[in-house]
Enzyme design. Structure first.
Site, PDB file in Angstrom:
ATOM      1  N   ASP A 194     171.250 109.710  41.771  1.00 36.66           N
ATOM      2  CA  ASP A 194     170.668 109.217  43.024  1.00 36.66           C
ATOM      3  C   ASP A 194     170.845 107.709  43.204  1.00 36.66           C
ATOM      4  O   ASP A 194     170.008 107.047  43.829  1.00 36.66           O
ATOM      5  CB  ASP A 194     169.180 109.574  43.112  1.00 36.66           C
ATOM      6  CG  ASP A 194     168.953 111.076  43.142  1.00 36.66           C
ATOM      7  OD1 ASP A 194     169.843 111.790  43.624  1.00 36.66           O
ATOM      8  OD2 ASP A 194     167.894 111.525  42.676  1.00 36.66           O
ATOM      9  N   GLU A 195     171.913 107.146  42.665  1.00 28.69           N
ATOM     10  CA  GLU A 195     172.156 105.710  42.802  1.00 28.69           C
ATOM     11  C   GLU A 195     173.540 105.411  43.370  1.00 28.69           C
ATOM     12  O   GLU A 195     174.019 104.281  43.287  1.00 28.69           O
ATOM     13  CB  GLU A 195     171.965 105.009  41.457  1.00 28.69           C
ATOM     14  CG  GLU A 195     170.523 105.022  40.975  1.00 28.69           C
ATOM     15  CD  GLU A 195     170.295 104.140  39.751  1.00 28.69           C
ATOM     16  OE1 GLU A 195     171.198 103.346  39.423  1.00 28.69           O
ATOM     17  OE2 GLU A 195     169.218 104.249  39.139  1.00 28.69           O
TER      18      GLU A 195
END
Length: 287
Positions: free
Chosen positions: A230-231
């Site tokens: 999720d980055e």
């Protein structure tokens, strides 16, 4: 192969000579610029440009254009691509139990809003879980996964991607984490929809986390998949006002609406060559 128009996309070190070199290239090949967008990033010193070009009459030999532009690209250290304007992106959609994004994408595809060809649907749930949907001949691949079978499952997934000539993999609420190896192989061509406004509230049950913190806006984030959970570089986000009257269940309901529109916009931007990665960020030219 000839075409009526093409989309040229490139990034390179910024220089006053680059726009003139591109203009000279177009003139030399009797091409006209129909749409141009550019952005110079002062932080990185890079220039980003998207150009739609064509001819007033007659076809364009696209292979000749690619060979000719390759020299311009080399002279200016460009990362570049040329896409035939008439070609639709080949998209593979992955989904788990929550099917709202899948259904929305198929609807937008069928009415022509998303110019793509759906190469298949992949799920870690059997097709019986989607019995209420008519996939109208779209290939469905059931690929269950566990800790012990993850490597084999990802190999099967890669075989599907390569065998169908897939350009873009869309994680439409596919609730499994790719391995670092698979994330690297799909770098820049896999988009995930995260059900929160990143970088806050990562991981499981983000709406419940948001409710516990009493936030006043909630959102969703579409981003490229990277090895860091999720980055990845953010492509699109949206938010909605909420209040103390909202429960976790109402946040989930509102969140589904945001997720659908954010993911659809991110896909449209990507397949229309409007997204550039810029380190950890992106440059996105609006349509």
């Amino acid at each position: 192969m000839t075409t009526n128009s093409f989309v040229l996309k490139f990034s390179c070190p910024n220089s006053v000579n680059v726009p003139s070199a591109v203009a000279e290239f177009l003139s030399r090949h009797a091409l006209e610029a129909r749409e141009t967008q550019q952005y110079a990033d002062s932080d990185t010193g890079k220039l980003f440009m998207r150009l739609v070009a064509g001819k007033q009459s007659g076809g364009i030999p696209i292979d000749l254009v690619r060979r000719a532009f390759a020299q311009v690209a080399q002279d200016h250290q460009m990362e570049w691509s040329i896409r035939v304007g008439e070609r639709s992106a080949r998209v593979l959609i992955m989904v788990s139990a929550f099917d709202h994004c899948l259904v929305d994408l198929l609807y937008r595809w069928r009415i022509g809003e998303l110019p793509m060809h759906v190469t298949g649907i992949v799920s870690n749930h059997p097709i019986e879980a989607f019995a209420k949907h008519d996939f109208q001949g779209i290939p469905f691949h059931y690929l269950p996964v566990s800790k012990d079978t993850k490597q084999a499952q990802e190999q099967k997934l890669l075989e599907i991607i390569e065998g169908t000539g897939t350009d873009l993999v869309v994680l439409a609420r596919y609730m499994q984490v790719f391995s670092r190896e698979l994330s690297a192989k799909l770098s820049g061509r896999a988009i995930n929809i995260h059900h929160s406004f990143l970088p806050g509230f990562k991981g499981a049950k983000p709406y419940h986390q948001a409710h516990a913190y009493g936030v006043k806006v909630m959102g969703a984030t579409a981003h490229y998949v990277t090895a860091d959970l999720d980055e990845g570089p953010i492509i699109e986000q949206d938010v909605e006002r909420i209040s103390h009257f909202d429960s976790p269940e109402s946040l989930v309901r509102k969140g589904r609406d945001i997720e659908r529109r954010v993911l659809a916009r991110a896909i449209r931007y990507h397949i229309d060559d409007r997204v550039f990665t810029n380190g950890r960020k992106t440059v996105v030219f609006p349509d």
